[in-house]
Design a protein around this motif. Structure first.
Motif, PDB file in Angstrom:
ATOM      1  N   TYR A  83       0.889  -1.257   5.030  1.00 37.03           N
ATOM      2  CA  TYR A  83       2.004  -2.083   5.484  1.00 37.03           C
ATOM      3  C   TYR A  83       2.510  -1.791   6.884  1.00 37.03           C
ATOM      4  CZ  TYR A  83       1.895  -3.353   0.578  1.00 37.03           C
ATOM      5  OH  TYR A  83       1.479  -3.792  -0.659  1.00 37.03           O
TER       6      TYR A  83
ATOM      7  N   PHE B 235       0.474  -9.410   3.579  1.00 33.60           N
ATOM      8  CA  PHE B 235       0.976  -9.389   2.201  1.00 33.60           C
ATOM      9  C   PHE B 235       1.851 -10.616   1.929  1.00 33.60           C
ATOM     10  CE2 PHE B 235       4.001  -8.357  -1.159  1.00 33.60           C
ATOM     11  CZ  PHE B 235       3.080  -8.343  -2.198  1.00 33.60           C
TER      12      PHE B 235
ATOM     13  N   TYR C 125      -2.687 -15.858  -6.330  1.00 35.56           N
ATOM     14  CA  TYR C 125      -1.778 -14.711  -6.541  1.00 35.56           C
ATOM     15  C   TYR C 125      -0.479 -15.199  -7.202  1.00 35.56           C
ATOM     16  CZ  TYR C 125       0.409 -10.187  -5.753  1.00 35.56           C
ATOM     17  OH  TYR C 125       1.022  -8.969  -5.943  1.00 35.56           O
TER      18      TYR C 125
ATOM     19  N   GLY D 166       8.804  -6.747  -7.925  1.00 35.89           N
ATOM     20  CA  GLY D 166       7.563  -6.969  -7.197  1.00 35.89           C
ATOM     21  C   GLY D 166       6.326  -6.392  -7.851  1.00 35.89           C
ATOM     22  N   GLY D 167       6.497  -5.584  -8.881  1.00 31.11           N
ATOM     23  CA  GLY D 167       5.326  -4.991  -9.542  1.00 31.11           C
ATOM     24  C   GLY D 167       4.787  -3.773  -8.819  1.00 31.11           C
TER      25      GLY D 167
ATOM     26  N   ASN E  15       1.345   0.398  -8.531  1.00 32.65           N
ATOM     27  CA  ASN E  15       0.597   1.214  -7.568  1.00 32.65           C
ATOM     28  C   ASN E  15       0.540   2.694  -7.965  1.00 32.65           C
ATOM     29  OD1 ASN E  15       1.375  -0.379  -4.352  1.00 32.65           O
ATOM     30  ND2 ASN E  15      -0.295  -0.721  -5.767  1.00 32.65           N
TER      31      ASN E  15
ATOM     32  N   TYR F 255      -6.791 -10.858  -6.786  1.00 35.45           N
ATOM     33  CA  TYR F 255      -6.987  -9.766  -5.817  1.00 35.45           C
ATOM     34  C   TYR F 255      -8.245  -9.958  -4.982  1.00 35.45           C
ATOM     35  CZ  TYR F 255      -3.061  -7.626  -8.038  1.00 35.45           C
ATOM     36  OH  TYR F 255      -1.791  -7.401  -8.492  1.00 35.45           O
TER      37      TYR F 255
ATOM     38  N   PHE G 195      -6.312  -7.997   4.223  1.00 35.95           N
ATOM     39  CA  PHE G 195      -5.210  -7.074   3.950  1.00 35.95           C
ATOM     40  C   PHE G 195      -5.775  -5.689   3.630  1.00 35.95           C
ATOM     41  CE2 PHE G 195      -2.622  -5.263   0.395  1.00 35.95           C
ATOM     42  CZ  PHE G 195      -1.425  -5.061   1.060  1.00 35.95           C
TER      43      PHE G 195
ATOM     44  N   GLU H 151      -6.328   1.175  -3.473  1.00 33.49           N
ATOM     45  CA  GLU H 151      -5.145   0.806  -4.264  1.00 33.49           C
ATOM     46  C   GLU H 151      -5.508   0.661  -5.736  1.00 33.49           C
ATOM     47  OE1 GLU H 151      -3.596  -3.221  -3.442  1.00 33.49           O
ATOM     48  OE2 GLU H 151      -1.567  -2.478  -3.811  1.00 33.49           O
TER      49      GLU H 151
ATOM     50  N   SER I  29      -3.585  -1.298  -9.093  1.00 34.41           N
ATOM     51  CA  SER I  29      -2.466  -2.171  -9.447  1.00 34.41           C
ATOM     52  C   SER I  29      -2.482  -2.331 -10.964  1.00 34.41           C
ATOM     53  CB  SER I  29      -2.600  -3.518  -8.731  1.00 34.41           C
ATOM     54  OG  SER I  29      -1.468  -4.324  -8.997  1.00 34.41           O
TER      55      SER I  29
HETATM   56  C1  AVJ Z   1       2.862  -5.103  -3.724  1.00 32.66           C
HETATM   57  C2  AVJ Z   1       1.777  -3.496  -5.100  1.00 32.66           C
HETATM   58  C3  AVJ Z   1       2.825  -5.405  -6.090  1.00 32.66           C
HETATM   59  O1  AVJ Z   1      -0.303  -4.762  -6.662  1.00 32.66           O
HETATM   60  O2  AVJ Z   1      -0.139  -6.916  -6.683  1.00 32.66           O
HETATM   61  C4  AVJ Z   1      -1.506  -7.572  -3.651  1.00 32.66           C
HETATM   62  C5  AVJ Z   1      -0.100  -5.380  -3.693  1.00 32.66           C
HETATM   63  N1  AVJ Z   1      -2.540  -5.735  -3.226  1.00 32.66           N
HETATM   64  N2  AVJ Z   1      -2.777  -7.854  -3.409  1.00 32.66           N
HETATM   65  C6  AVJ Z   1       0.051  -5.818  -6.144  1.00 32.66           C
HETATM   66  C7  AVJ Z   1      -1.342  -6.219  -3.540  1.00 32.66           C
HETATM   67  C8  AVJ Z   1      -3.414  -6.743  -3.131  1.00 32.66           C
HETATM   68  C9  AVJ Z   1       0.798  -5.783  -4.822  1.00 32.66           C
HETATM   69  N3  AVJ Z   1       2.052  -4.938  -4.919  1.00 32.66           N
END
Ligand code: AVJ
Length: 329
Positions: free
Chosen positions: A43, A51, A60, A167-168, A172, A212, A222, A288, A290
């Protein structure tokens, strides 16, 4: 006129040396047998813009689903939370979705204080200013800090509080870090206080993987942007075209596993770390996770932290949940 509004206070508690922390983190992550980078490094300005674009993609759904729940059910959520006087929001940003909660609190006659907690001082300032204009009488007590580390800076309680983590983003965290984080939140809750947590829910692999790995390639950009961040911040020489985006659902672990795959055997230098890193052709580095949740799974996670489920709100398709939790002693 540029006076400081009496109803706004902002405290800054940033780590003196976030650059050193990043250097340490990245060295560790790239020196491991299975390479891994922390998602917080996505970020920078470009990453934050990318994002934002992700949240508008057809594929998404989480942002839209969460916004829909807040738009439709904030009065119910506020009532179930016991008409809190204070809304604390972890990772508040521009507070776009928060207004639904603040408006419901105002309409219920309980709204007194908003405590945005965010790492960007500028955004926290601007948000505070907008909100005191929109909600006459509202006190804003902003905290600029990394909420994973400075949770206990949240000001003393006056009236019951709702602590929102939307935001979920909790997705992470690995289970250990998540357990620790929720236990610390639990420690902040007094009788009558509630946590409001946003979580993406388990669903079919096809939709998760599409969310994703969008057709337009925004998520791929991203993901690769983290390499540009390392190039700039640590004097690295990653070739962004030498990696490809990988997004797989790990059904057993219940999480999206997001990686960058090296397209060739290559060596990367990070000048500021005096480090050279070798990648095999096809080698994958995790950038990452999720996590995706179920109601039962989340109840068990809450229980471990001394919390009990006190409300469950989903969108009509049950793609995403906002849950309320309270301390059980
Ligand atoms: C911001 C962590 C909620 O996990 O959905 C979105 C980040 N990474 N697409 C997620 C994210 C790729 C997002 N968060």
């Amino acid at each position: 006129m540029t006076t400081i509004e009496p109803e706004i206070t902002i405290e800054v508690h940033l780590d003196a040396d976030s650059a050193a922390a990043m250097a340490r983190d990245v060295r560790l992550g790239l020196s491991a047998e299975f390479k891994e980078l922390a998602p917080k490094y996505f970020y920078d300005d470009r990453g934050s813009r990318l994002f934002e674009q992700i949240t508008e993609l057809d594929e998404y759904y989480p942002t839209r689903a969460e916004r829909g729940i807040l738009a439709d059910r904030s009065p119910e959520i506020v009532a179930a939370a016991g008409d809190p006087a204070t809304l604390v929001e972890l990772g508040s940003g521009s507070a776009a979705k928060t207004r639904h909660l603040l408006s419901a609190m105002r309409d219920a006659g309980c709204l007194s204080t908003y405590v945005p907690v965010d790492i960007s001082e500028e955004i926290t300032h601007d948000t505070a200013q907008c909100l005191v204009d929109e909600y006459p009488g509202l006190e804003v007590h902003g905290l600029v800090c990394d909420f994973e580390h400075h949770l206990e800076r949240i000001p003393e309680r006056s009236g019951s509080r709702l602590i929102a983590f939307l935001g979920g983003t909790i997705g992470n965290l690995y289970p250990d870090a998540r357990r620790e984080f929720l236990a610390r939140i639990s420690g902040l809750l007094e009788p009558g206080d509630r946590l409001l947590l946003g979580t993406d829910l388990v669903k079919e692999r096809r939709r998760l993987e599409a969310a994703y790995d969008d057709a337009g390639g925004v998520t791929a950009e991203f993901n690769k942007n983290v390499l540009a961040v390392l190039n700039r911040e640590l004097g690295a020489d990653f070739d962004l075209d030498a990696f490809e985006h990988v997004a797989r659902y790990d059904a057993e672990a219940g999480r999206m596993d997001i990686r960058l795959r090296s397209l060739a055997e290559q060596r990367v230098r990070l000048d500021d770390l005096d480090l050279e890193v070798a990648f095999d052709a096809g080698e994958e580095m995790r950038t990452e996770i999720s996590s995706k949740f179920t109601r039962d799974g989340l109840e068990a996670i809450y229980a471990e932290a001394g919390l009990g489920l006190a409300g469950w709100f989903t969108d009509p398709a049950a793609d995403y949940a906002l849950s309320l939790a309270q301390r059980v002693d």
